[in-house]
Scaffold this active site. Structure first.
Site, PDB file in Angstrom:
ATOM      1  N   LYS A  11       0.827  -1.203   0.000  1.00  0.00           N
ATOM      2  CA  LYS A  11       0.000   0.000   0.000  1.00  0.00           C
ATOM      3  C   LYS A  11       0.869   1.263   0.000  1.00  0.00           C
ATOM      4  O   LYS A  11       2.081   1.182   0.210  1.00  0.00           O
ATOM      5  CB  LYS A  11      -0.927  -0.029   1.225  1.00  0.00           C
ATOM      6  N   TYR A  51     -12.169  -2.968  -3.874  1.00  0.00           N
ATOM      7  CA  TYR A  51     -12.743  -3.025  -2.532  1.00  0.00           C
ATOM      8  C   TYR A  51     -14.271  -3.000  -2.535  1.00  0.00           C
ATOM      9  O   TYR A  51     -14.893  -2.617  -1.535  1.00  0.00           O
ATOM     10  CB  TYR A  51     -12.203  -1.871  -1.674  1.00  0.00           C
ATOM     11  N   PHE A  59     -15.914   3.167   6.769  1.00  0.00           N
ATOM     12  CA  PHE A  59     -14.522   3.543   6.498  1.00  0.00           C
ATOM     13  C   PHE A  59     -14.172   3.508   5.010  1.00  0.00           C
ATOM     14  O   PHE A  59     -13.060   3.885   4.613  1.00  0.00           O
ATOM     15  CB  PHE A  59     -13.556   2.638   7.266  1.00  0.00           C
ATOM     16  N   ARG A  87      -1.003 -14.804   3.654  1.00  0.00           N
ATOM     17  CA  ARG A  87      -1.713 -14.151   4.769  1.00  0.00           C
ATOM     18  C   ARG A  87      -0.937 -14.315   6.078  1.00  0.00           C
ATOM     19  O   ARG A  87      -0.881 -13.393   6.893  1.00  0.00           O
ATOM     20  CB  ARG A  87      -3.117 -14.732   4.924  1.00  0.00           C
ATOM     21  N   THR A  93      -4.799  -8.384  10.209  1.00  0.00           N
ATOM     22  CA  THR A  93      -5.177  -7.096   9.631  1.00  0.00           C
ATOM     23  C   THR A  93      -4.850  -5.958  10.594  1.00  0.00           C
ATOM     24  O   THR A  93      -4.353  -4.915  10.187  1.00  0.00           O
ATOM     25  CB  THR A  93      -6.680  -7.093   9.283  1.00  0.00           C
ATOM     26  N   ARG A 104       3.249  -7.118   9.013  1.00  0.00           N
ATOM     27  CA  ARG A 104       2.524  -6.096   9.773  1.00  0.00           C
ATOM     28  C   ARG A 104       3.018  -6.012  11.214  1.00  0.00           C
ATOM     29  O   ARG A 104       3.057  -4.928  11.801  1.00  0.00           O
ATOM     30  CB  ARG A 104       1.029  -6.373   9.734  1.00  0.00           C
ATOM     31  N   ASN A 114      -1.634  -0.407   7.451  1.00  0.00           N
ATOM     32  CA  ASN A 114      -1.117  -1.763   7.707  1.00  0.00           C
ATOM     33  C   ASN A 114      -0.256  -2.316   6.582  1.00  0.00           C
ATOM     34  O   ASN A 114      -0.069  -3.514   6.454  1.00  0.00           O
ATOM     35  CB  ASN A 114      -2.238  -2.721   8.105  1.00  0.00           C
ATOM     36  N   HIS A 117      -1.836  -5.411   1.347  1.00  0.00           N
ATOM     37  CA  HIS A 117      -3.076  -6.151   1.119  1.00  0.00           C
ATOM     38  C   HIS A 117      -2.677  -7.522   0.607  1.00  0.00           C
ATOM     39  O   HIS A 117      -1.735  -7.650  -0.174  1.00  0.00           O
ATOM     40  CB  HIS A 117      -3.941  -5.453   0.063  1.00  0.00           C
ATOM     41  N   GLU A 128      -8.651 -10.735  -8.096  1.00  0.00           N
ATOM     42  CA  GLU A 128      -7.760  -9.592  -7.896  1.00  0.00           C
ATOM     43  C   GLU A 128      -6.636  -9.573  -8.931  1.00  0.00           C
ATOM     44  O   GLU A 128      -6.311  -8.508  -9.476  1.00  0.00           O
ATOM     45  CB  GLU A 128      -7.202  -9.607  -6.472  1.00  0.00           C
TER      46      GLU A 128
END
Length: 153
Positions: A11, A51, A59, A87, A93, A104, A114, A117, A128
């Site tokens: 990100k 998203y 949010f 993951r 998250t 993270r 964070n 993704h 994706e």
């Protein structure tokens, strides 16, 4: 051996903080194969599509604004259990719930910053990847390390 692909995006906060190299290294060191990568600013419409499942959340507007605030490093990684293990490498998250040693857990504090993704299922990874990359962007090759990473092919 059954391989799968996962979509990982660094990100804007991760790109701006100079974490692209360290994050790439986590996946490479684990033994996953990079099959696509690009640095891009995808735009609001692209991010809203990515998203879409979160569109009703309070949010959502802030998420889109933040994700559109700078470049994103989009990647596709390939290997055994790439989605699930990706993951695990990312961590929870909420970075404060992430174990030390995860991306993270080592590089983030706030949920809204964070760093990465990662696809949460094989089906979502496929969607994706198709949203972020054209089929010809995905490189097919046998990694020189393959036989040193996998016991049985």
């Amino acid at each position: 051996m059954s391989t799968e692909r996962t979509f990982i995006a660094i990100k804007p906060d991760g790109v701006q903080r100079g974490l692209v190299g360290p994050i790439l290294s986590r996946f490479e060191n684990r033994g996953y194969k990079l099959v696509a990568i690009k640095l891009m600013t995808p735009g609001k419409a692209h991010l809203e599509k990515h998203y879409a499942d979160l569109a009703g959340k309070p949010f959502f507007p802030g998420l889109i604004e933040y994700m559109n605030s700078g470049p994103i490093c989009a990647m596709v990684w390939e290997g055994r259990d790439a989605v699930k293990t990706g993951r695990v490498l990312l961590g929870a998250t909420n970075p404060l719930a992430s174990a030390p040693g995860t991306i993270r857990g080592d590089f983030a504090i706030d949920v809204g910053r964070n760093v990465c993704h990662g696809s949460d299922s094989v089906e979502n990874a496929e969607k994706e990847i198709a949203l972020w990359f054209k089929p010809e962007d995905l490189v097919s090759y046998k990694s020189a390390a393959f036989d040193w990473v996998y016991e049985k092919a």
